[in-house]
Structure formats: structure tokens, C-alpha cells
Design a protein around this motif. Sequence first.
Motif, short mmCIF file in Angstrom:
data_model
loop_
_atom_site.label_atom_id
_atom_site.label_comp_id
_atom_site.label_asym_id
_atom_site.label_seq_id
_atom_site.Cartn_x
_atom_site.Cartn_y
_atom_site.Cartn_z
N TRP A 1 86.05 49.55 23.03
CA TRP A 1 85.56 49.30 24.37
C TRP A 1 85.06 47.86 24.45
O TRP A 1 84.86 47.21 23.44
CB TRP A 1 84.46 50.27 24.78
N PRO B 1 79.86 54.36 24.42
CA PRO B 1 79.97 53.17 25.28
C PRO B 1 78.77 52.99 26.19
O PRO B 1 78.56 51.91 26.73
CB PRO B 1 81.24 53.41 26.06
N GLN C 1 83.82 52.65 29.12
CA GLN C 1 84.84 53.09 28.19
C GLN C 1 86.16 52.49 28.63
O GLN C 1 86.49 52.51 29.80
CB GLN C 1 84.94 54.60 28.26
N GLU C 2 86.88 52.01 27.66
CA GLU C 2 88.08 51.29 28.04
C GLU C 2 89.30 52.18 27.82
O GLU C 2 90.19 51.85 27.05
CB GLU C 2 88.19 50.00 27.23
N ASP C 3 89.29 53.33 28.40
CA ASP C 3 90.48 54.15 28.24
C ASP C 3 91.33 54.15 29.52
O ASP C 3 92.44 54.63 29.53
CB ASP C 3 90.09 55.57 27.83
#
Lengths: 828, 520
Positions: free
Chosen positions: A576, A614, A790-792
Motif C-alpha cells: 500500500w 493500512p 489499501q491499494e487493491d
Amino acid sequence: RRSPRGLRLPRGGRAARAGVTAFPPCRYLLYASGDFVKVHSVNTEETLRLLCGHADLVTGIQLNPQNHMQLYSSSLDGTIKLWDFMDGIPIKTFTVGSRLLALYTLAGAEDSVFVVIPKKGERDTFQLVSVKLTKGAGQDLESKELSVVLDGVGASTKQTAFGREGSYVVSVKDVNLQVYFFKRKLLNRFSLSTAKTKGDNRFSCVVCHPTEDCIATGHADGKIRLWRNFHSKKAYTYSALHWHHDIVMDLAYSMEGTRLLSGGVESVLVQWHNESSCQKDFLPRLGSPIECISMSSDGALCCTLHTDNRITIINSNLRFSRSIQGLIKSRDVKTGLVVDPRTKALVLNGEPGHLQFYSLQSDQQLFSLDIVQRQYIHQAGLKQSDLVKVAFSARGTWLATVEESEEVTDPELQLKLWFYSEETQSFALNTRINTPHDNHITDMCFRDMDELGDDSLILVTTGRDCVFKVWVMVEDSNPEAHQSVSWSCDFVGSYHNYQATNCCFSEDGSLLAVSFEETVTVWDSLTWDLKCTFCHPPGNIRKICFGRLTCSKYLIGATDYGFLCCWNLLTCALEWSAHLNVVVLQPDPISEHIAAVSWLSKESSLFVFKPSEPRPVYIQRNLCKEKILLAAFVPRDEPETISSEKYLWLRKSQLFFLTDTQELMTLSTKSLEERLTPSSQQLAVEESLPVTPFSVLLGKHRRQQAQEDIDLGKPVIHNKQEQASPAVKELLHTPAHVLPSASFLCTIFINSLLISKENKSAEEVADEVEMESEKAEDESDEEDVTAMEQEDTSHMELLGEMTCKLSKSQEKELRKIRKMDYSWISAF
Amino acid sequence: MAAYKPVVVQACPKLGEKITQDTLYWRGYKTPVQIKEFGAVNKIDFSPVPPYNYAVTASSRVHIYGRYSQEPIRTFSRFWHAAYCATYRDDGRLLAAGSEDSRICLFDVSGKAPLRQFEGHTKPVHLVGFLSDKYRIFSGGDDYSSKLWDIPSATEIISYSEHTDYVRCGCASKVNADVFITGSYDHTVKLFDARTKSSVMTIEHGHPVESVLLFPSGGLLVSAGGRYVKVWDVLKGGQLLVSLKNHHKTVTCLCLNSSGQRLLSGSLDRHVKIYSTTSYKVVHSFNYATSILSLALSPEDETIVVGMTNGVLNVKHRKPEEKNENSQKKRQPAYRTYVKGRTYMPKQEDFCVSKPVKRVLRKYDKLLRSFQSSKALDAVLEPPIMLHTPEVTVAVMQELHRRGTLRSALAGRDEKQVNLLLTFVARRVIEPRFTPVLVTVADMITDIYQPVVGQSEIVDKQFLKLQQAIGKEIDYQEELLEVLGMMDTLFATFTKKRDACLEENKSNGVTELIEASRNY
């Protein structure tokens, strides 16, 4: 109740002409320190009392000439307070109105004191006024009865002095000296010509002879002039004494006026015996420039106040007696805040070339280690070598220090390794390495491996010469040599000829991360092979650190361009990232938490997070107005019981900050009321608690926040937990033989642990925090709102400035995404 | 308040050989005396009794030399062919020698003609020795046999022919009168007991054995052959203790020093190595002009005698112990001045005043403390300091530079002092540890004295010298960089190969994994 938590450890200094009282003979030393007046015992060096009550800097303290048990103090907040310093009780408060810059008392003038105040309507012009202290029954009184004595005086206490028996007052400013005779109501002005002399002959300070009509003035070019016969404007004379090569910072006459003491940046106390013969004595090498000199009223002691926050007490025969020092203020804390694993003391630059070990518990310097081992010459323009990096091994047996001279191009570098010898209880120099790198060393760390012992110790240094070097211990094969181990270089690594900026070992010591400008490289510490590289362009890497314990698979990095990134070392991918201008990144050595301090729009904010999650564990916006430069986690001796869930991360260790104004601060988990319980009598903080709160300043803001929290219904959780705990407590405290069977207790116990439906899950609470912050943002238009996302999702979410620009529908969508349940991710 | 801190003088560790007690001890010999013999010196033996004469066997003669004589005091030349292995008896009165014509001759050291002649070998006898009971002689010959002789009757007592090659070396046990050892070119060392008919122990050395030695205790045996020196434990049945390979040619001779703490080995590679018998590490080594055949050390290590293949005998005598006469001359203060007042035990109520420790500062430190820069520089430009401890001079220069007073300290000097300064700078500027400081000093000197260049011949010469020194150093550095570049290319090729190997390994691992998964 959640009142946070800035707490300012007072640092001495800024003392306005410290006074040593002589009643009873030479027992107390009083000095102003920040917003407080401190009472020290001369014999034991202990702080006996802390007089607090002023809301701003204390500028002057004077003993009450009528009663030597009482003390007048003036402050920038416009009040004069009369104290009983023996008991630490304020007797009276006189409100004057304008800022008070200096305070003088006279034995003759019973009901008035003299203060220096800024002249109304004019900037940088000050006047000396006499204040009539109103008599009244109450504690708080107004004294607005001012009469101007002198106009255009200097703002500093040192620039005005009262003569023999208060018959005249003398004040200096720039090249002008003015004397006012009270009885004759005569004002004489003298000025030095600036054209004739080469040097800068402005006045810096003035004192009057206690028994004769003689004025001594100090000058910026190092001369001391003695003025006589100044009753007449024409026939005045002066003679000069010259020893100092730079500005004379302060002067003081002995009780009988036979000796004159002077001091300056040379840090030498000079004693002039006889003005005609120029006979003088010296007390050299006092450590740092002398700012103030003060004589005790019986003449037996003299004390000097130094620029590095230290007071030295000197006998009348010019012998060093003792010194009172807290945290020594150095020009620039280059070493960072380091915690000595052995003593848990805070280690940082002290005196020039020294390393100070400062005990946080006792607010005392434990000891000062001379690293540079060279005579320090107090002279402007010299290229001094100073300590820039410090690292301790995990057990504190080895200490590595780097010193360099101030030259930019070709620094004289030395790497020194010190071994702690148990016998002498101090560090002894083991190895000295000249020019370990060709350019400045940027970072240094030890491989911390507790279980493997000292044999596996490895030191890594990174330099601007584009390499990092690995230093190992080698045993001397010759058994007759007097020391068995020394250090030598084992490996030199580089990456595309980029400057190496940071280095960090993983917790188990198997991996070494070195950042080279924009790239983070990860190396195997056994074979020194490059394993992988991470990059988050644009922007150079500013700080890196590994996660600990359960989060050891993460590597955190902060970049110049205001990104905080977390990489997963197993998948070698970005986990993230968040938009945050991190200036300080500090991992807690005994937990997973990492503290990041950001600096945005003139205020520092603190974020505490776990790399695996995160969302931050704790956010403290607007921690202080100053820029926070350094931070350190100091392990607590015993885990503190913390009621609030929000501060659980502070259970085992304490977080300290150092700001750019060199103030040391900490986060306190206790509320303001708890900390200030004994303050009802205004006896205030006792000796054991030398820490009065920062929250005096910020209290208002906190209360507001606390209110918000209550509105949001947060305390509900706390209440529930408090209710649940008695069941467990009872279970634990009842003797085993009276307890029912375990099967019976099991249900009660489990029930007590369950969270009832009204409570929100932890994740929701985190959401809450964020929403709250958003709300605040909406309300106050704050620009620095930051949250870790969160980097999803395909695009990275940036809150802050960007959010403001999003349209309503987008915002809604975003919120929806945030509310989605991501718990399934954790299954992976 | 801090005391004055003296200038830190950078100690530089000396590169190369470290000076140990051993180096000091073994360096304590005078320059060698060279004596020319008629042929290769194959054996040197010291008489065990004072005045420690030594017998040197070379060609067909045995010479006996006195301790300090360079001429032989006695010569035994009654050999028709080459003589071998002239050895003293324990009492130093008899001397036995083998010869090329297979006879063994026994001489009285004071006589000339042989007392006895032992005949029985069929080939040249290279090994002769006395057993420790003084009445028997053992010998070994090129006929592969070793024999034991009775001196009074001149008869052969027993003959062993167990070796399968020339027997060239041996020694007798000092503890047991019946035990002796022979080493042979058949790669074995055999231990014989005169009371038995065959050898007691056989040790496989692995190379033709050139020399054997028993420790005085009789427990350890040292054999030399090929490039190896091996130490065996006899009491454990001939177990190998340690194998030393420090020579790069055949080791020809062995010898113990008088205390038994050091073992010396001489070799054809022209070196004598000295081992510690506790750690078996080389503690010192001597270098000689030609290959060494024989070696002996006199009692008390007074003399080292080395015989070489070209017939030169190299004799080194120990320097006499230096006696410090100066200290004896200087009258020491009486004992009572030392103990004065020190024996007084303070009583409980006494108030002790500790005497401040007086710190001794060097002259330049005293001057620096009082900020006398020029004088401090003068103090370290004195020849003893400048020549022997240049690091002190440089440290003071650095300190002055740090204080910003170096320029004024260098300025205002006369011709002689400038000459002195420039000599120092020109000589030391190329030393890497001094270069950074001295380059600044040289810069400043040229700056300051630029206007007066050409007025003094001496100073001009020194400037030229400085220029030369710097020019030379620059050339040298350039050369070094070239070499470095070449080496880098070499290393680059190496690393590539290694990478390739690693990749192969990795791929292997992957395929293995795949196979393993398939098996599942």
C-alpha cells in the motif's frame, strides 16, 4: 478525557540574570527557565522547587529587597508575581498589561519595581518604567501606575543597571550610554564615536560598582570600559581593559567592588583585580560560551550561565565548584535521538564533540562521553569537527560514532568504535578508522542479533560517495596483542553509482535494505548478494525501515515527494502507499508499531500504524506548531496500564520528539486533569514531576476534540470494557481454592470477553476515525487530511487536497468502496 | 570544567611483520661470519661440553672450530673419500664419522689418527651416532642396513636390514640407552630397540626422510622429508601430531633450541624457519644465500651455524646482552623517599585531601594551550621529533590548521627554517597518511614565500625537490590506476562466469522442483 498529550519537558536556559540568594547563606540558586522559575539547592544540585504560574517566558527575577524569602518575577505575559520561593507559593500577582522584558528592584524604593516595556506605538523601542505595586488584600492585583524613567533603553536585562544605593540608573544601547540621577533629576548622555575605531564598539552590557561611582561596560569588540566622573557631561573619563577577542557577554562586580568578572564566547571567566594594573586571573575551558554572570549576595559564590543550558557554580577564589545541567543544548542535533539499550537514556549531541547520555526519568545528564577528544576552540569561523552519527549494538556493548569536520567538500571523517568495559563502566575506544568514506556518511546501523551474540555483529555505513560499506569484527591472531578484536571493512557495495542514503537491517538480521536515491535495494547479509530492488518514483527515499515481529515481511519507505510506501518482501510488490509528507519515521523496537511524523502547512502531525494494516492505529493532528525533526521510542521499565484503547501502542514504550527549536516533547497517555491533580493549591508540579504540560498551550484545542469524541459516542466502548473487566478481575484475584470448577467459570469468562452488539467492531471504529477526520476537514478546510488507503483498487486513492476536488458522486462511490468488507483478503 | 586535551597523534599500525618477542630474540645476532669449506657442508655438530666447539663435516675433512675462531682449531683429514656425519659423544671427548668408503672412524678429539675403525657396511655410511650409554655406536648406510657397534671391541653387535632404501638420518634417544631411530629414503622412519631383533615401530613419512629428531623427553619425534616437517607422538604409537608445510623445497635439517621451545628447520629453499613447539606456528625465519644442508644451534642459543651446498659455513653469534650502565650511574632517590608518608594509615576521623594528579604535557601541547602557534610549530620542527616521529609534527600542523593559525605559524621564517620545513614536506608529502595535511602546508608555504623565490639558492632547491617528489608520486598513482583498470577487467570476467554458474544452479533447482511436483 482524551486530552492529548503534548508534554513539554522544560529545558533550562533563557534564564534572565540568575540570582543566587544568600539567605540563609548561599543555599539557594534561583533561575528563570522558560515559563518557570527553578529553585536549586547549591549544595546538592537538586531542584527543590519549580515555581510555575506564568503563562509566558519569565524575563526577570529579583529578590524582594525587604524580605529575602520572597521573589519578584516578571514575564512576557505582562504580570509580576511575588513568590514565597521556599514553599513555592505565589503570594501576589500584579498585572501590568504590556510585555515585561526586564525587572529590577531597589532597596530604597519600597513599593515600586522597575521594568522594561516596549514603547507604545513604536517598534523596537523600549523604556524603563517604574511600576507602583498596589497594595491590596486579594491575590490578583492590577498595577497600571507606570512612570517612565528612561526612554530608549535596551531590551535585555544586561543593558540596564542601577548604581550605588540606587542613586542613579545607567542604560546602554548601541553606542549610547545614558545615566539618570534620581535625586538631581539629571540625565547625562554619552556616545562612542564609531568612525575612529576599527572594531564594533557597541555596548553589550553594563554594571555599576557597588560602592563607588563607577560604571563598567562591555563592548562587542571585546573591550571593557570603566567610566568615572560621569556626573559632568564634559569631564568624564574612561579607561579600557582588553582581553576578550569577541563580544563581552556579561560583567559582574564582587560584593565590595574589588573584583570585576567578565565572560564571553571564549568560555573563559576573567577576573580583573585592579583596573590600573590590569592584573587578571582566568578560569578557562568552562565548556561553552558564558551568557550571564551572577554573584551571590555574600560574595562567596559566583555562577555563570552558559549557552548550552548549563549553570556553573564557582567559588570566590575562582575554583570550579559544581555545575547544574539538564539536557545540554547543542547547536544542531545531528546524531538523532538514540536510546542507549543499557541505561535507557536518551543519547544525542551534547557539548561540542561530546555525546550526552540524558536520563529521562531523572531529567539529569548521566554522563558525557568525549568522542572527538580534541580541544574545542571557541572562535567564530573555525571548522570544528563534530559528531554526526551514533549507533548502538543491540545490547549496548558496542557504540559506533562518526565525526566529521564542517567542511563541505572534503570532510575529515572518522569512524570510531567503542566497547563498553564492565570494569570501568564506560566506553573505551577500540578502533578508529580514518576516512571510512570519501564523502559524508549518511546513515549507519548495526545488525541487531541478540541470540547470536557479539560475534555476528556487523556495522553498515552508507556514504555520499555512492557506496555502502560493511564492517566486521576481526580477532587479532597474535595472542600477545593487548586488545583481541578490531574492526575492518568486509564488503563494499554500490548500486548504479547512486548516493547511498539510508540503511536498515531486518529484525532477524538476514536482510539489509540500503536506499540509493530513488531506489531501495535489499541485500542478503550472508553473501552480500543483491536480492531485489524497490522504487516509488518520483522522489528520493528519505527514510526506510523494516517492520517488526508479525510485520517483519514489510519494508516501509518514505519519499521526498510525500509518499509513504509499504512493500511486501515475500511478493516483492507494493502493498500500500499513502500520500503523506513524512519527516520522521520511527519504528518501535519492541512492537510492530511505526510512528510517522508529517510536516504540512506549519504543523506536525503524528500517525502511528502497523505495516500490515493500512489504517493507522492512532492519528494526532496538529501535534505542535514547530517542525519535529527527530523522534525516539524509549522502552518503559514496566508496561503502563492504559485505559484508553487508543493509546495501547504506548503501553510498552514512550515516544519522544525533538523539535527544531530543540524542545523535547513526549506524548502522555494521561489526561490533563490527572497530570495536574495537585495543582489546586497552585503548588503545582512537585519535584518528581518536572514536566508541566504542554497542554497548557494546547489545552483548548484538546478539549474541543474531546467534546467531539463524546458526541460520536466513543466512550461507550470504554464503559463496556470497564464493566467487563471486573468479572475477569474477580476471577483472577479470588484464591484458587474457593473458585468453582473451571467448566463453570469458562462461560462467564468467555462472555466477559465478547463484545456486545452495541459496540462497533474495530474496523468500524477505524472508519469512524476517518469519518471524523473528514468531518473536521469539511468544517475547517484543513488541507493536510491524510489517510492510508489499501491499494487493491486500480487507482490509488489520495485523500487530502485531491478529495476536495472530487465530485459528490465520486465521493459517494469512494465511501462505498471503503465500507466494503475486505476481511476476505486477510485469508490469503 | 574540562582540562586541556592534548593533541591527538594518529598512531598508524605498522604494516608487514609484527614485532613479537620472538622476532626480537632471533634478531639479536650479529652479522654472520662466512667460512669457506672445501665442499658441501653435510653435518655440523656442537660439542655438548664447554667451550662448545663444533665439528663441521665437509668433503673429506672434519674440521673442529672453536667458539669465535674462524680457523679450524683441529682437522681430521684421514679420509680417503668424503666423510659424513661427524658426531660428538655426550662427554665431548670422542667423535665418530662415517665415510664414502663404507668405514666408520672413531677419533679422540685431541688425537689425530682414528682410535677405532668399524668395517661391515658395504656402501657409504651417511649416519653415525652414539647411543646414550656412550659405549655403542649406531650407523646407517646406503646398503639399506643399520648396524650397532660396540666401541671397546670394535665389533658389530647387531644389524638390521629392514629399510628398503638408503638410510640417511637418525638419532638416539637420550632417555633410553637402547633406543635409536633411523630415517630412510624409503619414506619411513623406524624405531629400533637394541634388545630386540627387529624394529619396534615404523612411521610412514610419505617422502624420503632427510632428517629426524627426538625431543629431549623422548616422547615426540620430528621427521623432515620433502617439503614437510611432521611431528609424531611416539608414546601413542606413532600418531601424527602435526604436519608443517612452510618450505617450498626439500627440508634438509632439523634442530631444537636449547630450551626445547623452538624447532628450527633448514631447507634447500634457503630459509631457516623457527617454529614454536607449542603452537607449531612459524615465529621467525632466516634467509640465507644458498640452499641449506645442515644446521646447528649451540647450547644457550649462543651461535647458529648453517652449512650450505656451496661449502660456505655461516656462523652467527649472539650479541652480548646490553647492560644499562646509564641507569646505574644515575643515583636513584633513596627508598625512604618513596615510602615517606605512604605507610600512614588514615584513621577514621581523618579528613583525606587527595593530591591532584600532575599531568605531564609535551612541549608543543604546553605552547598550544597558551595559543602560541609559531612556537608550537617550532617545537615540533626540532630534528628528533621531525625525523623519528613525523606523525607528531603532522598532528600539530593539523591542529594548527584546525585552529586557523597555520598560515601565521608558517609565515615569517628565515631561510634555515624554511629549508627545514620544505625538506620535511618534500620527504613526507607522498606518505598517504600525511598527504592531506601536508598538501595544505605545501600550498601555504608556496603562497607565503612566493614573493621571495629566487633569493635563496637552498630554498629554491628545496622547492624543486618538492616538485619532483610530487611529480613522481603523480606518475606512480597513474601507473597504479592503470594496473587497477587491468585488474578490474580481469575481475569482471571472473564474476560473469560465477553468475552463469549460479544461474545454472538455479535452473537446476527449479527443474528439480518441477519434477518433484510431478511425482506428486
